[in-house]
Design an enzyme around this catalytic site. Structure first.
Site, PDB file in Angstrom:
ATOM      1  N   PHE A 143       1.929  -9.275  17.866  1.00 35.61           N
ATOM      2  CA  PHE A 143       2.936  -8.425  18.513  1.00 35.61           C
ATOM      3  C   PHE A 143       2.270  -7.082  18.794  1.00 35.61           C
ATOM      4  O   PHE A 143       1.697  -6.476  17.889  1.00 35.61           O
ATOM      5  CB  PHE A 143       4.113  -8.274  17.550  1.00 35.61           C
ATOM      6  CG  PHE A 143       5.202  -7.321  17.972  1.00 35.61           C
ATOM      7  CD1 PHE A 143       6.214  -7.734  18.831  1.00 35.61           C
ATOM      8  CD2 PHE A 143       5.251  -6.035  17.459  1.00 35.61           C
ATOM      9  CE1 PHE A 143       7.241  -6.874  19.179  1.00 35.61           C
ATOM     10  CE2 PHE A 143       6.273  -5.162  17.809  1.00 35.61           C
ATOM     11  CZ  PHE A 143       7.277  -5.591  18.675  1.00 35.61           C
ATOM     12  N   ILE A 179      -3.572  -4.083  16.356  1.00 36.13           N
ATOM     13  CA  ILE A 179      -2.746  -5.273  16.580  1.00 36.13           C
ATOM     14  C   ILE A 179      -3.076  -6.331  15.526  1.00 36.13           C
ATOM     15  O   ILE A 179      -4.095  -7.015  15.597  1.00 36.13           O
ATOM     16  CB  ILE A 179      -2.928  -5.809  18.006  1.00 36.13           C
ATOM     17  CG1 ILE A 179      -2.698  -4.673  19.010  1.00 36.13           C
ATOM     18  CG2 ILE A 179      -1.984  -6.971  18.248  1.00 36.13           C
ATOM     19  CD1 ILE A 179      -1.384  -3.916  18.832  1.00 36.13           C
ATOM     20  N   GLY A 260      11.346  -5.376  11.086  1.00 38.37           N
ATOM     21  CA  GLY A 260      10.082  -5.263  10.384  1.00 38.37           C
ATOM     22  C   GLY A 260      10.134  -4.287   9.223  1.00 38.37           C
ATOM     23  O   GLY A 260       9.449  -4.472   8.212  1.00 38.37           O
ATOM     24  N   GLN A 297       6.505   8.262 -25.856  1.00 36.29           N
ATOM     25  CA  GLN A 297       7.715   8.517 -25.083  1.00 36.29           C
ATOM     26  C   GLN A 297       7.424   8.728 -23.602  1.00 36.29           C
ATOM     27  O   GLN A 297       8.243   8.377 -22.743  1.00 36.29           O
ATOM     28  CB  GLN A 297       8.451   9.729 -25.656  1.00 36.29           C
ATOM     29  CG  GLN A 297       9.872   9.886 -25.111  1.00 36.29           C
ATOM     30  CD  GLN A 297      10.582  11.068 -25.745  1.00 36.29           C
ATOM     31  OE1 GLN A 297      10.303  12.217 -25.389  1.00 36.29           O
ATOM     32  NE2 GLN A 297      11.474  10.804 -26.681  1.00 36.29           N
ATOM     33  N   GLY A 358      -6.321   3.069 -17.416  1.00 35.79           N
ATOM     34  CA  GLY A 358      -7.496   3.894 -17.579  1.00 35.79           C
ATOM     35  C   GLY A 358      -8.641   3.420 -16.713  1.00 35.79           C
ATOM     36  O   GLY A 358      -8.460   3.090 -15.540  1.00 35.79           O
ATOM     37  N   GLY A 359      -9.835   3.359 -17.273  1.00 38.15           N
ATOM     38  CA  GLY A 359     -11.016   2.964 -16.503  1.00 38.15           C
ATOM     39  C   GLY A 359     -10.883   1.592 -15.887  1.00 38.15           C
ATOM     40  O   GLY A 359     -11.330   1.369 -14.750  1.00 38.15           O
ATOM     41  N   GLU A 389       4.818   0.318  10.949  1.00 41.92           N
ATOM     42  CA  GLU A 389       6.190  -0.099  11.295  1.00 41.92           C
ATOM     43  C   GLU A 389       7.193   1.019  11.035  1.00 41.92           C
ATOM     44  O   GLU A 389       8.277   0.814  10.491  1.00 41.92           O
ATOM     45  CB  GLU A 389       6.553  -1.397  10.570  1.00 41.92           C
ATOM     46  CG  GLU A 389       5.704  -2.566  11.061  1.00 41.92           C
ATOM     47  CD  GLU A 389       6.151  -3.913  10.547  1.00 41.92           C
ATOM     48  OE1 GLU A 389       7.379  -4.136  10.456  1.00 41.92           O
ATOM     49  OE2 GLU A 389       5.281  -4.750  10.251  1.00 41.92           O
ATOM     50  N   GLY A 390       6.797   2.217  11.452  1.00 42.56           N
ATOM     51  CA  GLY A 390       7.616   3.403  11.284  1.00 42.56           C
ATOM     52  C   GLY A 390       7.107   4.239  10.140  1.00 42.56           C
ATOM     53  O   GLY A 390       7.385   3.934   8.975  1.00 42.56           O
ATOM     54  N   GLU A 393       7.811   9.532   7.465  1.00 49.63           N
ATOM     55  CA  GLU A 393       8.376  10.789   7.957  1.00 49.63           C
ATOM     56  C   GLU A 393       9.332  10.548   9.127  1.00 49.63           C
ATOM     57  O   GLU A 393      10.384  11.207   9.240  1.00 49.63           O
ATOM     58  CB  GLU A 393       7.243  11.731   8.375  1.00 49.63           C
ATOM     59  CG  GLU A 393       6.381  12.224   7.231  1.00 49.63           C
ATOM     60  CD  GLU A 393       5.341  11.200   6.764  1.00 49.63           C
ATOM     61  OE1 GLU A 393       4.678  11.470   5.748  1.00 49.63           O
ATOM     62  OE2 GLU A 393       5.196  10.135   7.412  1.00 49.63           O
TER      63      GLU A 393
END
Length: 410
Positions: A143, A179, A260, A297, A358-359, A389-390, A393
């Site tokens: 598309f 594309i 989409g 926590q 971590g690593g 697809e948009g 922002e």
């Protein structure tokens, strides 16, 4: 007990699906089994592969076809499953695929949601000729709307790809960019300017004048091949004009891209859930200073936040999909909310999971023993969800227009 590479599915304990119809839940179960058998064993190869034409995950594409997954979005008239809630079922299918591979979810999205969905606006003959092979998975669909100078702005003034009618044929010239699937596609449904309006054409990639470039090299989603496509005096017979009428291309494109967004939202949830599950498994077993990491926590509160956000993100995309299934062509604001929220959450959770590991979270593979990094590919793959697809922002602007109105937001 699940291994670190196959953590327990936390959603099975924490998520109570009161939105999905029973048929959709059955699709989720079916796709999950197929994904575990077909996608999971090669997901690492796909995530770390080289972006070449022969690097396209054809084995997985064909495996999904053999399992009938491309039939999920479509009506029985074109060889589909004829589901009562096809959009919702397609979205949960994408979530389950993205749990293992964002690339495969993206290939599925472009093939079914973008190329496949836009073909539902075609004539009956076009649907039988082009959409039926999509449902069967005997051809790869693509598309094309984006251009080097036009992406978020798809106005007739921005689009440079042009189709001019000469007698019984159209002559197509222009260039498209990013594309997806194009290097392996059998056809590309293409947005072009026709006079002062936009139309869509079904372009066979074998036609003279169609040239697909080499695949782009990207940070992530390496199994989702993208490339530039050039059209140089491509002759299209009149039956290649989608729907048989010109001037409806922009509406078809926008409706398809809205759909989409639901798919990208679902993919974001799939990646977020995978990162969450890996993190929970690690935090529950890894010890530091004489106690499990999950005893801190910080991690308890953070994962409580993330569990709540996954709940909200999944509910948002399901609500948008159900509204689309109910006949709302543009299910806003839910579609935009779902896409920006789900894609952002995938990035946030992937980053959290890397920090938790971590690593090892930062590693692609440990040279000492070949241990694969469990979450770094999710981080690389997730970022594109905030862009394509948009862009997020733009979607926030769409939501803001719904709040304040076009006369204020523009």
């Amino acid at each position: 007990m699940p291994s670190p590479q196959t953590p327990a599915r936390q959603a099975d304990r924490l998520y109570h699906d009161l939105l999905s119809p029973a048929q959709t839940r059955e699709v989720r179960d079916r796709v999950r089994k197929v994904a575990a058998e077909v996608v999971a064993p090669v997901a690492r190869r796909i995530a770390n592969g080289d972006e070449r034409v022969d690097g396209f995950p054809r084995d997985v594409f064909d495996g999904l076809a053999a399992a009938g997954l491309y039939r999920v979005p479509f009506s029985a008239e074109v060889g589909g499953d004829g589901l009562e809630h096809p959009v919702t079922a397609t979205a949960v299918a994408i979530e389950e695929l993205a749990y293992h591979s964002s690339s495969i979810a993206a290939v599925f999205d472009v093939h079914c949601i973008l190329a496949g969905n836009v073909l539902t606006h075609g004539t009956a003959a076009q649907q039988q000729r082009w959409l039926r092979p999509v449902a069967e998975g005997t051809v790869v669909g693509a598309f094309a709307t984006t251009e080097p100078e036009a992406s978020s702005d798809l106005s007739p003034q921005a689009i440079r790809t042009v189709a001019v009618q000469h007698g019984d044929v159209w002559i197509l010239n222009g260039r498209k960019r990013w594309i997806s699937n194009s290097p392996v596609a059998g056809f590309i449904v293409t947005l072009a300017r026709t006079g002062d309006r936009l139309s869509m054409f079904i372009v066979d990639t074998s036609l003279p004048g169609v040239r697909v470039g080499e695949p782009d090299r990207k940070m992530g989603n390496r199994g989702q091949l993208t490339a530039d496509v050039w059209f140089e005096d491509v002759e299209l017979t009149k039956d290649r004009l989608l729907g048989g009428e010109q001037g409806h291309g922009l509406r078809h494109a926008l409706a398809t891209l809205t759909l989409g967004r639901i798919g990208i939202a679902a993919a974001g949830v799939g990646m977020a859930q995978a990162a969450f599950d890996h993190a929970v498994a690690h935090l529950s077993t890894r010890e530091a200073f004489g106690r499990k990491l999950a005893a801190n926590q910080h991690w308890q509160f953070l994962m409580a936040d993330r569990a709540t956000e996954i709940e909200n993100a999944r509910n948002l995309y399901l609500k948008a999909a159900l509204r689309r299934d109910a006949g709302e062509t543009f299910p806003e604001p839910e579609a935009s909310m779902a896409k920006f929220y789900g894609s952002r959450l995938a990035v946030d959770l992937a980053r959290d999971a890397i920090q938790a590991f971590g690593g090892l979270g930062f590693a692609r593979e440990l040279s000492a023993d070949g241990t694969p990094g469990p979450v770094e590919a999710i981080y690389r793959d997730s970022k594109i969800g905030e862009i394509y697809e948009g862009a997020n922002e733009i979607l926030k602007w769409v939501i803001a227009r719904g709040i304040f109105g076009k006369e204020i937001t523009g």
